[in-house]
Scaffold this active site. Structure first.
Site, PDB file in Angstrom:
ATOM      1  N   ASP A  22       0.704  -1.075   0.385  1.00 39.70           N
ATOM      2  CA  ASP A  22       0.242   0.211   0.026  1.00 39.70           C
ATOM      3  C   ASP A  22       0.928   1.452  -0.270  1.00 39.70           C
ATOM      4  OD1 ASP A  22      -2.719   1.515  -0.220  1.00 39.70           O
ATOM      5  OD2 ASP A  22      -2.629   1.583   2.007  1.00 39.70           O
ATOM      6  N   ASN A  24       1.336   3.642  -2.632  1.00 45.63           N
ATOM      7  CA  ASN A  24       1.892   3.760  -4.552  1.00 45.63           C
ATOM      8  C   ASN A  24       1.504   5.339  -4.589  1.00 45.63           C
ATOM      9  OD1 ASN A  24       3.050   1.025  -4.302  1.00 45.63           O
ATOM     10  ND2 ASN A  24       1.417   0.410  -6.005  1.00 45.63           N
ATOM     11  N   ARG A  26       0.157   8.127  -2.586  1.00 43.20           N
ATOM     12  CA  ARG A  26       0.727   8.764  -2.025  1.00 43.20           C
ATOM     13  C   ARG A  26       2.205   9.058  -2.731  1.00 43.20           C
ATOM     14  NH1 ARG A  26      -1.249   6.076   2.972  1.00 43.20           N
ATOM     15  NH2 ARG A  26      -2.140   4.424   1.783  1.00 43.20           N
ATOM     16  N   ASP A  69     -12.088  -4.931  -4.235  1.00 43.98           N
ATOM     17  CA  ASP A  69     -12.908  -3.196  -3.606  1.00 43.98           C
ATOM     18  C   ASP A  69     -12.010  -2.328  -4.219  1.00 43.98           C
ATOM     19  OD1 ASP A  69     -14.789  -3.941  -1.869  1.00 43.98           O
ATOM     20  OD2 ASP A  69     -13.226  -4.224  -0.265  1.00 43.98           O
ATOM     21  N   ASN A  70     -11.075  -2.604  -4.999  1.00 45.51           N
ATOM     22  CA  ASN A  70     -10.521  -2.000  -5.983  1.00 45.51           C
ATOM     23  C   ASN A  70     -10.715  -1.394  -7.534  1.00 45.51           C
ATOM     24  OD1 ASN A  70      -6.905  -2.603  -4.922  1.00 45.51           O
ATOM     25  ND2 ASN A  70      -8.528  -0.725  -4.048  1.00 45.51           N
ATOM     26  N   TRP A  71     -12.229  -2.106  -7.565  1.00 45.30           N
ATOM     27  CA  TRP A  71     -12.965  -2.011  -8.529  1.00 45.30           C
ATOM     28  C   TRP A  71     -13.202  -0.408  -8.405  1.00 45.30           C
ATOM     29  CZ3 TRP A  71     -12.638  -4.303 -13.467  1.00 45.30           C
ATOM     30  CH2 TRP A  71     -11.513  -5.453 -13.381  1.00 45.30           C
ATOM     31  N   ARG A 175       2.141  -4.554   6.139  1.00 42.19           N
ATOM     32  CA  ARG A 175       1.359  -3.676   5.174  1.00 42.19           C
ATOM     33  C   ARG A 175       2.502  -2.468   5.019  1.00 42.19           C
ATOM     34  NH1 ARG A 175      -4.390  -2.584   4.198  1.00 42.19           N
ATOM     35  NH2 ARG A 175      -5.058  -0.492   2.913  1.00 42.19           N
ATOM     36  N   LEU A 182      -6.460  -4.951   7.505  1.00 43.97           N
ATOM     37  CA  LEU A 182      -5.904  -5.274   6.448  1.00 43.97           C
ATOM     38  C   LEU A 182      -6.659  -5.854   5.713  1.00 43.97           C
ATOM     39  CD1 LEU A 182      -5.672  -8.911   8.989  1.00 43.97           C
ATOM     40  CD2 LEU A 182      -3.950  -7.696   7.886  1.00 43.97           C
TER      41      LEU A 182
HETATM   42  C1  IPE Z   1      -5.514  -2.427  -0.204  1.00 48.53           C
HETATM   43  O1  IPE Z   1      -5.067  -1.085  -0.093  1.00 48.53           O
HETATM   44  C2  IPE Z   1      -5.402  -2.978  -1.073  1.00 48.53           C
HETATM   45  C3  IPE Z   1      -4.448  -3.312  -2.257  1.00 48.53           C
HETATM   46  C4  IPE Z   1      -3.056  -2.819  -1.154  1.00 48.53           C
HETATM   47  C5  IPE Z   1      -3.768  -4.263  -3.068  1.00 48.53           C
HETATM   48  P1  IPE Z   1      -6.202  -0.208  -0.228  1.00 48.53           P
HETATM   49  O2  IPE Z   1      -5.594   1.077  -0.374  1.00 48.53           O
HETATM   50  O3  IPE Z   1      -6.807  -0.422  -1.311  1.00 48.53           O
HETATM   51  O4  IPE Z   1      -6.913  -0.845   1.118  1.00 48.53           O
HETATM   52  P2  IPE Z   1      -7.958   0.841   1.881  1.00 48.53           P
HETATM   53  O5  IPE Z   1      -8.750   1.324   0.971  1.00 48.53           O
HETATM   54  O6  IPE Z   1      -7.254   1.527   2.664  1.00 48.53           O
HETATM   55  O7  IPE Z   1      -8.057   0.070   3.032  1.00 48.53           O
HETATM   56  C1  IPE Z   2      -1.704   0.112  -3.573  1.00 45.59           C
HETATM   57  O1  IPE Z   2      -0.896   1.520  -3.547  1.00 45.59           O
HETATM   58  C2  IPE Z   2      -1.758   0.071  -4.777  1.00 45.59           C
HETATM   59  C3  IPE Z   2      -2.747  -1.095  -4.806  1.00 45.59           C
HETATM   60  C4  IPE Z   2      -3.981  -1.034  -4.341  1.00 45.59           C
HETATM   61  C5  IPE Z   2      -3.281  -0.969  -6.339  1.00 45.59           C
HETATM   62  P1  IPE Z   2      -2.546   2.414  -3.368  1.00 45.59           P
HETATM   63  O2  IPE Z   2      -2.885   2.835  -4.502  1.00 45.59           O
HETATM   64  O3  IPE Z   2      -3.816   2.000  -2.581  1.00 45.59           O
HETATM   65  O4  IPE Z   2      -2.149   3.983  -2.746  1.00 45.59           O
HETATM   66  P2  IPE Z   2      -2.301   4.633  -2.240  1.00 45.59           P
HETATM   67  O5  IPE Z   2      -2.864   3.949  -0.787  1.00 45.59           O
HETATM   68  O6  IPE Z   2      -3.283   5.382  -2.493  1.00 45.59           O
HETATM   69  O7  IPE Z   2      -1.471   5.871  -1.716  1.00 45.59           O
HETATM   70 MG    MG Z   3      -4.125   2.164  -0.963  1.00 50.56          MG
END
Ligand code: IPE
Ligand code: IPE
Ligand code: MG
Length: 233
Positions: A22, A24, A26, A69-71, A175, A182
């Site tokens: 997590d 990337n 930011r 949920d990333n969808w 993490r 989680l």
């Molecule tokens: C969790 O990170 C998923 C991945 C790292 C692939 P998110 O950035 O999606 O999680 P939340 O929304 O902060 O809980």
């Molecule tokens: C994790 O970094 C990568 C994925 C969830 C695909 P994020 O994209 O969630 O980065 P932040 O949390 O917005 O910084």
């Molecule tokens: Mg994130």
């Protein structure tokens, strides 16, 4: 040096390490850059993490790349991530094979673009004999959904699906990015996992950070509900 001393001198690394990659977005935003640049840097970090874990003797490494949920993210970001995954799997394939690393993907495949599924399946086939480390990448993964899907079946089908769904227990969850949650990753498998929440954003995660997390892991007494060893007469 006695054989015992030699044994204890070897740092204990987690047999099964899970990483929630997590921060990337930011990482990029803090530098005034678009989020996709953070994902590109993150992909380079993945390569270093995989190589380091294989080098120090981690047996299984499970990486959270894309949650179900990333969808909810903008379509452009989602598409960019899938293209990035496919090209990195392609580019890393020879090195995975050469280093004895078995690759597999966990999560739903039915919603992913065909070229990504093709890249995954080729990599799974060509690395199937790898014995040094098992690398799993979670894409379109939801721990709750995968368990619910299995539990909805009955009898032998349920047992078979649970068997295929549940991974070996996780020893350490790392993490990055500073959040302490989680986010629906390996909930069942992390029942007794040690948890490490690092404030570093994933693209900046270094091998020294990993080693520090492993040293901290090695110092923890994992009791699994039992009485501390030193208190047993
Ligand atoms: C969790 O990170 C998923 C991945 C790292 C692939 P998110 O950035 O999606 O999680 P939340 O929304 O902060 O809980
Ligand atoms: C994790 O970094 C990568 C994925 C969830 C695909 P994020 O994209 O969630 O980065 P932040 O949390 O917005 O910084
Ligand atoms: Mg994130």
């Amino acid at each position: 040096m006695s054989p015992m001393r030699l044994l204890t001198a070897v740092p204990r690394v987690p047999g099964h390490l899970a990483v929630i990659m997590d921060g990337n977005g930011r990482w990029a935003t803090q530098r005034g850059r678009p989020r996709w640049m953070g994902h590109v840097r993150g992909a380079h970090t993945v390569r270093e993490v995989v190589a380091h874990c294989a080098r120090v003797g981690v047996g299984q490494l499970t990486l959270y790349a894309f949650s179900s949920d990333n969808w909810k993210r903008p379509r452009e970001e989602v598409g960019f991530l899938f293209d990035l995954f496919a090209s990195h799997i392609d580019r890393q394939l020879a090195s995975l094979v050469a280093n004895g690393i078995r690759f597999s993907m966990i999560g739903r495949r039915d919603r992913l673009p065909r070229p990504l599924v093709d890249a995954i399946e080729v990599a799974e086939r060509r690395t199937a004999a790898g014995r040094r480390m098992h690398l799993r990448v979670a894409i379109d993964y939801s721990s709750r959904e995968s368990m619910q899907g299995a539990l909805a079946l009955d009898g032998a089908r349920q047992a078979a699906r649970l068997d295929a769904t549940i991974l070996p227990p996780v020893d350490l969850v790392i993490r990055t990015g500073g959040e302490r949650r989680l986010s629906d990753f390996l909930l069942w498998e992390s029942a007794y996992a040690e948890l490490a929440f690092l404030d570093v954003n994933f693209p900046d995660l270094s091998t020294a950070d990993l080693d520090a997390a492993f040293a901290d892991f090695a110092s923890r007494e994992r009791r699994f509900g039992a009485v501390p060893i030193k208190e047993i007469a």
